[in-house]
Design an enzyme around this catalytic site. Sequence first.
Site, PDB file in Angstrom:
ATOM      1  N   ARG A 186      51.544  51.324  61.499  1.00  0.00           N
ATOM      2  CA  ARG A 186      51.326  50.034  60.826  1.00  0.00           C
ATOM      3  C   ARG A 186      50.211  49.266  61.538  1.00  0.00           C
ATOM      4  NH1 ARG A 186      54.676  46.313  62.402  1.00  0.00           N
ATOM      5  NH2 ARG A 186      56.573  47.388  61.794  1.00  0.00           N
ATOM      6  N   TYR A 189      37.607  35.206  41.359  1.00  0.00           N
ATOM      7  CA  TYR A 189      38.451  36.280  40.846  1.00  0.00           C
ATOM      8  C   TYR A 189      39.842  35.690  40.550  1.00  0.00           C
ATOM      9  CZ  TYR A 189      41.684  40.177  41.084  1.00  0.00           C
ATOM     10  OH  TYR A 189      42.702  41.057  40.816  1.00  0.00           O
ATOM     11  N   ASP A 197      33.942  36.135  50.206  1.00  0.00           N
ATOM     12  CA  ASP A 197      34.334  37.335  49.460  1.00  0.00           C
ATOM     13  C   ASP A 197      33.040  38.013  49.009  1.00  0.00           C
ATOM     14  OD1 ASP A 197      35.061  39.188  47.527  1.00  0.00           O
ATOM     15  OD2 ASP A 197      36.672  37.967  46.692  1.00  0.00           O
ATOM     16  N   LYS A 241      36.392  48.389  45.329  1.00  0.00           N
ATOM     17  CA  LYS A 241      35.241  48.334  44.441  1.00  0.00           C
ATOM     18  C   LYS A 241      34.085  49.190  44.995  1.00  0.00           C
ATOM     19  CE  LYS A 241      38.032  45.780  42.185  1.00  0.00           C
ATOM     20  NZ  LYS A 241      38.649  44.705  42.853  1.00  0.00           N
TER      21      LYS A 241
HETATM   22  C1  LIG Z   1      35.851  39.453  43.762  1.00  0.00           C
HETATM   23  C2  LIG Z   1      37.196  40.053  44.034  1.00  0.00           C
HETATM   24  N1  LIG Z   1      37.879  39.688  45.122  1.00  0.00           N
HETATM   25  C3  LIG Z   1      39.099  40.200  45.400  1.00  0.00           C
HETATM   26  C4  LIG Z   1      39.706  41.128  44.571  1.00  0.00           C
HETATM   27  C5  LIG Z   1      41.066  41.665  44.893  1.00  0.00           C
HETATM   28  O1  LIG Z   1      41.004  42.957  45.418  1.00  0.00           O
HETATM   29  P1  LIG Z   1      42.118  44.083  45.208  1.00  0.00           P
HETATM   30  O2  LIG Z   1      42.213  44.348  43.741  1.00  0.00           O
HETATM   31  O3  LIG Z   1      41.605  45.238  46.011  1.00  0.00           O
HETATM   32  O4  LIG Z   1      43.387  43.532  45.748  1.00  0.00           O
HETATM   33  C6  LIG Z   1      39.028  41.545  43.426  1.00  0.00           C
HETATM   34  C7  LIG Z   1      39.653  42.509  42.508  1.00  0.00           C
HETATM   35  O5  LIG Z   1      39.209  42.689  41.388  1.00  0.00           O
HETATM   36  C8  LIG Z   1      37.733  40.984  43.148  1.00  0.00           C
HETATM   37  O6  LIG Z   1      37.037  41.343  42.053  1.00  0.00           O
END
Ligand SMILES: Cc1ncc(COP(=O)(O)O)c(C=O)c1O
Length: 379
Positions: free
Chosen positions: A46, A98, A170, A195
């Site tokens: 972990r 998001y 982000d 992604k």
């Molecule tokens: C800009 C952005 N941040 C965070 C996330 C969240 O990531 P995860 O789906 O890997 O939890 C996403 C998911 O689509 C995203 O597009």
Amino acid sequence: MKFGTKAIHAGQEPDPSTGAIMTPIYQTSTYWQKSPGDNKGFEYSRGTNPTRKALESCLAALENANFGLAFSSGMGATDAVMKLLAPGDEVITGNDLYGGSYRIFTKIFANYGIKFHFIDMSDPNNVKNYINDHTKLIWIETPTNPTMQIVDIAAVGAIAKENNILLAVDNTFASPYLQNPIDLGADIVMHSVTKYLGGHSDVVMGALMLNDEDLYKRLWFIYNACGATPGPMDSFLVLRGLKTLHLRMKAHCENGRQIAEFLKTHPKVDKIYWPGFTDHPNHDIAKKQMRDFGGMISITLKGADLQETYRVASSFKVFTLAESLGGVESLINHPVSMTHGSIPKAERDKVGVTDNLLRLSVGVEDIEDLLDDLKQALS
Ligand SMILES: Cc1ncc(COP(=O)(O)O)c(C=O)c1O
């Protein structure tokens, strides 16, 4: 070392026991201790695992950071950053995020007494209007999902520093190939590794990259104590995916540019959101802080109601209608009913996330096939 070399080599040495070039998948939950505490630096997976450790070093190198932490999803990584805060603290963030980030802020952390300001960050000075003694974190997404707004990271970073506030970015949409927020003044970079970093739509993972050792120790404590850490197989898949990140990103950007130009004059397209256009409201900042403009494009369909938008979204043959982005295959997404469904309509409307908006994640297929698919779907 340059970017492509780091993507292939950083954090990875031939395996000392066999000479294997590829980092093995250390599929173990625990490690032998000769006597209590006498171990080889690994106790329980972990907290630490050799495959994940190699990945974290590579991720850190790609963001020019000292430390990397991998999480079992992007949301797991965001959750860890929020757990740095305490009741009464305030966060300033963008009004185009998001949907899952908006949801965790408003539906989880607001319940623990943390206050969020969702503001227009296109003018960084607007941030100053929301700073008070309780402000502990600024959370930026740039380019934003899905309307591709650009936030000036260096300008917000300077405001954060002046006021002793943490800045987290982000960086999912840009990837470290296009933009390195730490170089521009961010304290923490967050990625949905799911992604572009993973790149093959076969792993869900998140990451944080940062420079400050004390902050790293606080985040490592949360990571280990809360336990949203990824397993060795997923870590291996991302290490493998990273080796072509620079090649994939070049192709995403080139295909993205050609598709954006095709859509800009298409009679069925009303608005188009892509930061590479000189008439994009923050094109100059995008040009300053990004190395290219990426393969994410959003469009609204001229005169289309929800039913017509669904019809178009369902009529692609090469693009696949699916959530997510950043993989080698092209995807089409309807944010209102898919990725951004958890944001109330009134909030979505404010930033242009309307019923007739479609988001394209342009993959690395042959451009002729992608253009033909768009032509037939929009006919
Ligand atoms: C800009 C952005 N941040 C965070 C996330 C969240 O990531 P995860 O789906 O890997 O939890 C996403 C998911 O689509 C995203 O597009």
